[in-house]
Design a protein around this motif. Structure first.
Motif, PDB file in Angstrom:
ATOM      1  N   TRP A  63       8.789 -16.975  34.475  1.00 37.08           N
ATOM      2  CA  TRP A  63       9.218 -18.340  34.927  1.00 37.08           C
ATOM      3  C   TRP A  63       8.183 -19.118  35.560  1.00 37.08           C
ATOM      4  O   TRP A  63       7.978 -20.237  35.272  1.00 37.08           O
ATOM      5  CB  TRP A  63      10.443 -17.782  35.664  1.00 37.08           C
ATOM      6  CG  TRP A  63      11.291 -19.105  36.505  1.00 37.08           C
ATOM      7  CD1 TRP A  63      11.258 -20.561  36.270  1.00 37.08           C
ATOM      8  CD2 TRP A  63      12.228 -18.911  37.221  1.00 37.08           C
ATOM      9  NE1 TRP A  63      11.948 -21.199  36.912  1.00 37.08           N
ATOM     10  CE2 TRP A  63      12.783 -20.241  37.854  1.00 37.08           C
ATOM     11  CE3 TRP A  63      12.871 -17.764  37.924  1.00 37.08           C
ATOM     12  CZ2 TRP A  63      13.613 -20.454  38.718  1.00 37.08           C
ATOM     13  CZ3 TRP A  63      13.907 -18.167  38.803  1.00 37.08           C
ATOM     14  CH2 TRP A  63      14.351 -19.341  39.138  1.00 37.08           C
ATOM     15  N   ILE A  64       7.382 -18.360  36.584  1.00 36.11           N
ATOM     16  CA  ILE A  64       6.653 -19.169  37.363  1.00 36.11           C
ATOM     17  C   ILE A  64       5.627 -19.587  36.657  1.00 36.11           C
ATOM     18  O   ILE A  64       5.028 -20.799  36.862  1.00 36.11           O
ATOM     19  CB  ILE A  64       6.212 -18.277  38.535  1.00 36.11           C
ATOM     20  CG1 ILE A  64       7.439 -17.767  39.420  1.00 36.11           C
ATOM     21  CG2 ILE A  64       5.208 -19.028  39.275  1.00 36.11           C
ATOM     22  CD1 ILE A  64       7.004 -16.807  40.464  1.00 36.11           C
ATOM     23  N   ALA A  65       5.145 -19.006  35.762  1.00 35.78           N
ATOM     24  CA  ALA A  65       3.897 -19.410  34.800  1.00 35.78           C
ATOM     25  C   ALA A  65       4.288 -20.358  33.756  1.00 35.78           C
ATOM     26  O   ALA A  65       3.238 -20.933  33.352  1.00 35.78           O
ATOM     27  CB  ALA A  65       3.463 -18.134  34.222  1.00 35.78           C
ATOM     28  N   ALA A  66       5.727 -20.532  33.446  1.00 34.02           N
ATOM     29  CA  ALA A  66       5.873 -21.671  32.401  1.00 34.02           C
ATOM     30  C   ALA A  66       5.841 -23.055  32.880  1.00 34.02           C
ATOM     31  O   ALA A  66       6.576 -23.895  32.804  1.00 34.02           O
ATOM     32  CB  ALA A  66       7.388 -21.306  31.969  1.00 34.02           C
ATOM     33  N   GLU A  67       4.530 -23.142  33.359  1.00 35.21           N
ATOM     34  CA  GLU A  67       4.140 -24.802  33.603  1.00 35.21           C
ATOM     35  C   GLU A  67       4.260 -25.818  32.515  1.00 35.21           C
ATOM     36  O   GLU A  67       4.693 -26.822  32.724  1.00 35.21           O
ATOM     37  CB  GLU A  67       2.933 -24.808  34.459  1.00 35.21           C
ATOM     38  CG  GLU A  67       3.155 -25.543  35.694  1.00 35.21           C
ATOM     39  CD  GLU A  67       2.159 -25.405  36.822  1.00 35.21           C
ATOM     40  OE1 GLU A  67       1.390 -26.310  37.191  1.00 35.21           O
ATOM     41  OE2 GLU A  67       2.030 -24.165  37.203  1.00 35.21           O
ATOM     42  N   THR A  68       3.474 -25.505  31.555  1.00 33.79           N
ATOM     43  CA  THR A  68       3.445 -26.488  30.525  1.00 33.79           C
ATOM     44  C   THR A  68       3.675 -25.692  29.127  1.00 33.79           C
ATOM     45  O   THR A  68       3.062 -24.919  28.543  1.00 33.79           O
ATOM     46  CB  THR A  68       2.045 -27.028  30.206  1.00 33.79           C
ATOM     47  OG1 THR A  68       1.156 -25.798  30.232  1.00 33.79           O
ATOM     48  CG2 THR A  68       1.785 -27.907  31.418  1.00 33.79           C
ATOM     49  N   PRO A  69       5.233 -25.346  28.820  1.00 34.05           N
ATOM     50  CA  PRO A  69       5.566 -24.527  27.820  1.00 34.05           C
ATOM     51  C   PRO A  69       5.191 -25.137  26.761  1.00 34.05           C
ATOM     52  O   PRO A  69       5.231 -26.295  26.388  1.00 34.05           O
ATOM     53  CB  PRO A  69       6.988 -24.528  28.219  1.00 34.05           C
ATOM     54  CG  PRO A  69       7.254 -25.740  28.825  1.00 34.05           C
ATOM     55  CD  PRO A  69       5.992 -26.169  29.578  1.00 34.05           C
ATOM     56  N   GLN A  70       4.704 -24.327  25.689  1.00 32.31           N
ATOM     57  CA  GLN A  70       4.699 -24.931  24.322  1.00 32.31           C
ATOM     58  C   GLN A  70       5.702 -24.113  23.490  1.00 32.31           C
ATOM     59  O   GLN A  70       6.216 -22.918  23.484  1.00 32.31           O
ATOM     60  CB  GLN A  70       3.256 -24.334  23.690  1.00 32.31           C
ATOM     61  CG  GLN A  70       2.109 -25.013  24.500  1.00 32.31           C
ATOM     62  CD  GLN A  70       2.013 -26.462  24.101  1.00 32.31           C
ATOM     63  OE1 GLN A  70       2.476 -26.911  22.957  1.00 32.31           O
ATOM     64  NE2 GLN A  70       1.764 -27.171  25.185  1.00 32.31           N
ATOM     65  N   PRO A  71       6.210 -24.801  22.418  1.00 35.70           N
ATOM     66  CA  PRO A  71       7.261 -24.249  21.344  1.00 35.70           C
ATOM     67  C   PRO A  71       6.656 -23.181  20.744  1.00 35.70           C
ATOM     68  O   PRO A  71       5.266 -23.632  20.089  1.00 35.70           O
ATOM     69  CB  PRO A  71       7.787 -25.378  20.630  1.00 35.70           C
ATOM     70  CG  PRO A  71       6.871 -26.616  20.825  1.00 35.70           C
ATOM     71  CD  PRO A  71       6.113 -26.060  22.182  1.00 35.70           C
ATOM     72  N   MET A  72       7.018 -21.919  20.407  1.00 38.51           N
ATOM     73  CA  MET A  72       6.134 -21.017  19.625  1.00 38.51           C
ATOM     74  C   MET A  72       7.327 -20.661  18.748  1.00 38.51           C
ATOM     75  O   MET A  72       8.137 -19.916  18.861  1.00 38.51           O
ATOM     76  CB  MET A  72       5.794 -19.822  20.634  1.00 38.51           C
ATOM     77  CG  MET A  72       4.689 -20.314  21.358  1.00 38.51           C
ATOM     78  SD  MET A  72       4.157 -18.704  22.225  1.00 38.51           S
ATOM     79  CE  MET A  72       4.001 -19.443  23.747  1.00 38.51           C
ATOM     80  N   ALA A  73       6.885 -20.580  17.359  1.00 38.69           N
ATOM     81  CA  ALA A  73       7.725 -20.566  16.115  1.00 38.69           C
ATOM     82  C   ALA A  73       8.902 -21.160  16.604  1.00 38.69           C
ATOM     83  O   ALA A  73       9.240 -22.377  16.916  1.00 38.69           O
ATOM     84  CB  ALA A  73       8.060 -18.941  16.110  1.00 38.69           C
ATOM     85  N   LEU A  74      10.265 -20.341  16.858  1.00 39.29           N
ATOM     86  CA  LEU A  74      11.449 -21.066  17.003  1.00 39.29           C
ATOM     87  C   LEU A  74      12.003 -20.966  18.662  1.00 39.29           C
ATOM     88  O   LEU A  74      12.861 -21.415  18.883  1.00 39.29           O
ATOM     89  CB  LEU A  74      12.551 -20.219  16.124  1.00 39.29           C
ATOM     90  CG  LEU A  74      12.482 -20.331  14.692  1.00 39.29           C
ATOM     91  CD1 LEU A  74      13.410 -19.741  13.926  1.00 39.29           C
ATOM     92  CD2 LEU A  74      12.272 -22.065  14.382  1.00 39.29           C
ATOM     93  N   TRP A  75      11.023 -20.179  19.196  1.00 34.63           N
ATOM     94  CA  TRP A  75      11.282 -20.266  20.636  1.00 34.63           C
ATOM     95  C   TRP A  75      10.620 -21.225  21.491  1.00 34.63           C
ATOM     96  O   TRP A  75       9.747 -21.925  21.084  1.00 34.63           O
ATOM     97  CB  TRP A  75      10.609 -18.711  21.101  1.00 34.63           C
ATOM     98  CG  TRP A  75      11.078 -17.478  20.873  1.00 34.63           C
ATOM     99  CD1 TRP A  75      10.550 -16.729  19.686  1.00 34.63           C
ATOM    100  CD2 TRP A  75      12.320 -17.092  21.126  1.00 34.63           C
ATOM    101  NE1 TRP A  75      11.190 -15.783  19.672  1.00 34.63           N
ATOM    102  CE2 TRP A  75      12.256 -15.639  20.481  1.00 34.63           C
ATOM    103  CE3 TRP A  75      13.169 -17.245  21.856  1.00 34.63           C
ATOM    104  CZ2 TRP A  75      13.369 -14.709  20.702  1.00 34.63           C
ATOM    105  CZ3 TRP A  75      14.454 -16.390  22.031  1.00 34.63           C
ATOM    106  CH2 TRP A  75      14.598 -15.233  21.264  1.00 34.63           C
ATOM    107  N   PHE A  76      11.399 -21.299  22.473  1.00 33.15           N
ATOM    108  CA  PHE A  76      10.803 -22.594  23.467  1.00 33.15           C
ATOM    109  C   PHE A  76      11.221 -22.097  24.743  1.00 33.15           C
ATOM    110  O   PHE A  76      12.292 -22.356  25.600  1.00 33.15           O
ATOM    111  CB  PHE A  76      11.579 -23.848  23.221  1.00 33.15           C
ATOM    112  CG  PHE A  76      10.862 -25.026  23.874  1.00 33.15           C
ATOM    113  CD1 PHE A  76       9.539 -24.828  23.864  1.00 33.15           C
ATOM    114  CD2 PHE A  76      11.833 -26.125  24.467  1.00 33.15           C
ATOM    115  CE1 PHE A  76       9.015 -26.053  24.714  1.00 33.15           C
ATOM    116  CE2 PHE A  76      11.258 -27.015  25.283  1.00 33.15           C
ATOM    117  CZ  PHE A  76       9.678 -27.132  25.348  1.00 33.15           C
ATOM    118  N   PHE A  77      10.108 -21.227  25.361  1.00 32.56           N
ATOM    119  CA  PHE A  77      10.498 -20.689  26.888  1.00 32.56           C
ATOM    120  C   PHE A  77      10.084 -21.621  27.970  1.00 32.56           C
ATOM    121  O   PHE A  77       8.889 -21.465  28.516  1.00 32.56           O
ATOM    122  CB  PHE A  77       9.687 -19.416  26.838  1.00 32.56           C
ATOM    123  CG  PHE A  77      10.419 -18.238  26.144  1.00 32.56           C
ATOM    124  CD1 PHE A  77      11.496 -17.668  26.613  1.00 32.56           C
ATOM    125  CD2 PHE A  77       9.779 -17.664  24.876  1.00 32.56           C
ATOM    126  CE1 PHE A  77      12.210 -16.546  25.660  1.00 32.56           C
ATOM    127  CE2 PHE A  77      10.072 -16.746  24.238  1.00 32.56           C
ATOM    128  CZ  PHE A  77      11.610 -16.162  24.688  1.00 32.56           C
TER     129      PHE A  77
END
Lengths: 493, 510
Positions: A63-77
């Protein structure tokens, strides 16, 4: 979308690790339950609880690391999905704590309950952590199938069976609407990728805007069923009242949070495509939901039903955030998240008190069940009163601050009339939230002495822990919301 | 420790009652009876704190603005600060609150036996809300304290009230919430309109367009008017006052209602001066109707508590009239009337509560000729009643006189009609006294209580009444004690109100 071969697989595996672990946990609970030794049977609850907490613990650094999230396949964390996951997992942990004694007293199996609950949470998580409508649908169905069974979990009782069946039929209708909506959207835009919608301008739709509008309306109807928003709320009171109490608590909190976050994603994605109409639809939805929820709750004498209608009303308040989002203000999501957390805390607390009130093999949810509670259980009574006052939105509880923040955001976005309606609804809601308080506290000494004082069940440790945690949350975040606010604000970014 | 308390004396005064609350929550059940002593001690500590607060304030009393100002971040993300500070008016109201709380404890010493601990806890919590509301200089903070005082009061009325307590408590809660939630909307709107701040001192400098002001003022005024209560929003008051236990009635009449008038004085009027000019005729008319109507209705009440309750409507009409006449005398009078009404009506409820404890009836018709049985009680009641009806030399006269004097300069008819309210006050109070205290003694009430065996005041009861009687005489003879302290506050208030006159006279162009 990226070609699958170019995916950063390792990163994806790392991010998806908690949810994978959750799936494994659900399977492990099922497996452990198959062993016919009593030792193993009693091990499922600690396993599920520790597993849930472990997943939460694993989620925090991601959660803390997800600063600039990239969509990966169908996921989007992205961080919102992590907030949602943490909230839902926290609720799940509390639901696990509340349930075991309740289930044992009624001779209901615990292993399946936990497994269904955990699979449901997987579904919720998938719903929240994706940017693709198909994936969202799969998550929703995973959740729903678990939910249908859980609603009917008290299989010896007609009301529970009825609840399950009703939920199944309504759920199927809702799913049909969702699929139809997605089909229209696909027809209108050529994609089901929510992120792709944002790149379309108002005019350059590949095909027809009409298709998009019909699709959006169908999606709204589908989610309306899931959220129990008026006019799609008819199933909710019966299902909430019929389902076993711990299940109802889970439905009223976790499922609602997940559905709201998923709907928020859709709203933000479709806002540029659908224009003003989208906001207006939500406006009416919000007004109808809160007003009808509160009006119906006024006449209830069964506390479970009253809380069911109150949860409809609260969905109406939360919809205010989506009205604002639909008109293009995305910052309002912080207040939505805060409100969902606040609502979950107080609702879980209130349901935990109802579980504590119940007898060995029956639920005591009638208004008269709390009569004179202040005498028999002063602390439990005070906790219940506090949860009710928080639900009514009175300071210094989290319910007040959640509402204030939501209303403040809405007025900032120019929705003053909507807030005035919501505020009048709040006054209305006080009228029914204080009815149990009247029963608990406002009896005279002689009246209380004449009341039958049957055997009162001892407070189960698990339920006690839930009540205490909810109480701390309600007061702490009511008096000092700063910490949580900062955390949420950073998560939206 | 001492320097820390001295610098944060306002905060300490507000939250000192919590010491008693925590202590009572911690003591085991078998010492449950100690709750009275703990509460009395806590409320006396609070009173001492407020005296200390007064000394510290008067030491370095600022000629304008607020003394002992403290601003700490509470929810800084949303610009919500813990801002408190006091001026002469809030100081007087805080002193009134902290004085009435120990008196309430004393008068509930024996009358509350059922759930005594809870009663005492709630009594202390009301004090926290009241003092906080009087000291808050941040709109959000004020709102929170405003609501915090309501919940314990709801429980006080609902749990220890008489027969129709549930209905009365519900009315109190719903009426007040209806107004205050609309005020919350208005507060939020003001927050955005005033540049995202809840700081009252900054908001005083904000000047909004008249149309906006009217709406915001309407919401604030509704909330405060319900609390005051201004005619026609007063219907909750007779029920709540009548049904509440004695301590609840004292706090309700003594200070609770003052939060409404204080709200007008501190928030609604200075924030929206232009709207005030527009609403002035309406509110003055309502105030006059309240004065005369409340007094007339008082005359025909068969129930003593109801009679006193309606007299509050009449007296608070004077306060509203004085505030909206907006002359120096009338506002001074309104301010001092807030304090005096708290003392006199509080004392009336206190004394009647003592009688009720002995006889358990509120009907005037059940009493007759009890004066010879209770001479001291009768004397006290007479003094308080005379003060309440505005006898020169006693406290209420000062406020009413100043209000009428100030109002007469602005609106003669309003002053003349209101003056009849004082005559009616003499009618209902003296007539009630005649029927209750004088004439041949009525032997029995119902079946078991004989009026012939009524005891006079006990030492404890006298202890509760004496401070109030001293104040009644003192403030009547020497009102400068309060007038001097509130002068600068009133001057600031009038200065703030003049912003509108300035703008109006120059047609918006400075």
């Amino acid at each position: 979308m990226q070609p699958l071969l170019n995916m950063p697989w390792q990163e994806l595996a790392d991010l998806a690790m908690p949810i994978m672990l959750l799936i494994c946990l659900a399977i492990a609970v099922l497996g452990l339950d198959l062993i016919r030794k009593p030792m193993a049977k009693s091990g499922v609850v600690p396993l599920a609880l520790c597993g849930t907490l472990l997943v939460m613990w694993l989620g925090v650094p991601r959660w803390i690391a997800a600063e600039t999230p990239q969509p990966m396949a169908l996921w989007f964390f992205d961080r919102i999905s992590w907030v949602g996951a943490m909230v839902v997992l926290g609720i799940t942990a509390l639901s696990i704590l509340m349930a075991p004694t309740y289930l044992r007293n009624r001779n209901l199996p615990r292993g399946e309950y936990l497994a269904l609950l955990l699979f449901g949470v997987v579904g919720l998580w998938v719903m929240m952590a994706t940017h693709h409508l198909m994936m969202m649908f799969i998550g929703l169905e995973t959740l729903s199938i678990g939910a249908y069974v859980l609603a009917a979990y008290h299989r010896n009782e007609d009301r529970s069976i009825e609840a399950g069946l009703k939920y199944l039929i309504i759920g199927a209708v809702a799913s049909a609407f969702l699929l139809l909506g997605m089909a229209y959207l696909y027809g209108g835009t050529g994609t089901l990728d929510l992120l792709a919608y944002q790149s379309f301008g108002g005019e350059d739709l590949p095909n027809s805007t009409l298709y998009v509008k019909i699709g959006a309306a169908c999606l709204l109807a589908g989610f309306g069923f899931k959220l129990a928003a008026v006019p799609f709320q008819w199933w909710a009171p019966d299902v909430y009242a019929g389902a076993p109490l711990p299940v109802t608590a889970f439905f009223a909190t976790a499922v609602k949070c997940g559905a709201f976050i998923a709907l928020w994603r859709i709203v933000t994605a479709l806002a540029p495509l659908t224009g003003v109409l989208w906001g207006e639809m939500f406006w009416w939805l919000a007004v109808a939901t809160m007003t009808i929820g509160n009006l119906a709750a006024l006449t209830q004498t069964d506390l479970k039903r009253m809380l069911a209608y109150s949860s409809i009303a609260h969905a109406g308040y939360a919809l205010i955030a989506l009205v604002v989002t639909a008109s293009g203000e995305s910052g309002v999501v912080v207040s939505l998240l805060f409100y969902l957390i606040a609502y979950s805390l107080m609702t879980l607390g209130a349901f935990a008190v109802l579980i504590a009130l119940g007898g060995h093999d029956h639920e005591a949810t009638d208004l008269s069940a709390v009569s004179g509670l202040a005498r028999r259980r002063p602390w439990l009574a005070a906790a219940f009163a506090l949860f009710l006052l928080s639900l009514a939105g009175l300071p210094p509880t989290v319910g007040f601050f959640g509402k204030y923040y939501l209303f403040s955001m809405a007025i900032g976005a120019g929705e003053t009339w909507l807030v005035i309606i919501a505020v009048l609804n709040s006054v209305l809601s006080v009228a029914y939230y204080v009815r149990p308080i009247v029963e608990i506290y406002f009896r005279t000494e002689s009246e209380e002495n004449t009341m039958t004082r049957g055997s009162f069940p001892a407070l189960v440790p698990g339920v006690r822990v839930v009540i205490i945690l909810a109480l701390i949350g309600v007061l702490l975040y009511g008096l000092y919301p700063s910490g949580l606010l900062t955390l949420l604000a950073r998560s939206v970014g | 420790m001492i320097p820390f308390i001295a610098t944060n004396i306002v905060t300490v005064t507000i939250f000192a009652p919590l010491i008693g609350v925590v202590a009572m929550l911690c003591i085991p059940k078998r010492y449950g009876d100690a709750s009275r002593e703990i509460t009395l001690a806590t409320s006396l500590i609070t009173f001492c704190c407020s005296i200390w607060l007064a000394c510290r304030y008067l030491d370095g009393a600022p000629t304008e603005g607020y003394g002992l100002y403290v601003a700490l971040p509470w929810i800084p993300e949303l610009a919500i600060y813990y801002r408190i500070g006091i001026d002469g008016v809030s100081l007087a109201l805080i002193l009134l609150t902290t004085l009435l709380t120990p008196i309430c404890v004393l008068c509930s010493w024996q009358s509350i036996t059922w759930r005594r601990k809870e009663f005492m806890i709630l009594l202390l919590l009301v004090g926290v809300g009241l003092n906080g509301a009087f000291a808050a200089l941040d709109l959000f903070l004020f709102y929170v304290f405003w609501e915090i005082m309501l919940i314990p009061m709801y429980f006080l009325v609902g749990m220890w009230g008489s027969q129709h307590r549930v209905m009365a408590a519900m009315k109190l809660l719903l009426y007040t919430l209806f107004g205050s939630l609309l005020m919350l909307v208005s507060i939020i709107y003001l927050y955005y309109a005033g540049g995202k701040t809840f700081n009252l001192l900054e908001l005083y400098q904000v000047f909004l367009p008249a149309t906006v002001q009217v709406w915001l003022f309407a919401a604030f005024a509704l909330a405060f008017a319900i609390k005051v209560p201004l005619f026609p929003f007063h219907t909750w008051l007779p029920d709540a006052h009548t049904e509440a236990p004695t301590a609840g009635s004292i706090l309700l009449a003594g200070v609770f209602l003052k939060v409404g008038t204080y709200g007008f004085y501190r928030f609604a009027m200075p924030l929206f001066p232009e709207a005030v000019l527009m609403a002035k005729p309406l509110i003055m008319t309502l105030a006059v109707i309240g004065i005369v109507g409340g007094a007339c209705v008082s005359i025909v009440q068969p129930d003593i508590k109801r009679l006193i309750a309606y007299s509050s409507v009449s007296h608070l009409g004077f306060v509203m009239l004085g505030l909206f006449a907006m002359t120096e005398e009338s506002v001074q009078g309104a301010v001092i009337q807030m304090i005096n009404h708290g003392i006199s009506t509080g004392a009336l409820f206190l004394l009647f509560g003592m009688l009720y404890e002995r006889t358990h009836t509120r009907q005037i018709a059940d009493y007759r000729g009890i004066a010879p049985q209770m001479p001291i009680f009768t004397a006290c009641f007479l003094v308080v009643a005379l003060s309440s009806l505005g006898m020169p030399g006693l406290n209420n006269f000062v406020g009413e006189f100043l209000i009428l004097l100030g109002t007469f300069q602005v609106n003669q008819w309003a002053a003349i009609i209101s003056a009849t309210g004082i005559i009616f006050a003499a009618v209902y109070l003296l007539w009630m006294i005649e029927r209750v205290f004088f004439g041949p003694l009525r032997k029995t009430i119902g079946s078991n209580v004989t009026l012939a065996s009524l005891r006079d005041l006990t030492g404890r009861e006298a202890l509760a009444v004496i401070p109030l009687i001293i104040l009644i005489v003192w403030l009547g003879v020497y009102p400068r004690v309060i007038l001097d302290r509130t002068e600068s506050s009133v001057a600031t208030f009038l200065q703030l109100m003049q912003r509108s006159a300035y703008v109006a006279s120059t047609d918006g162009v400075p």
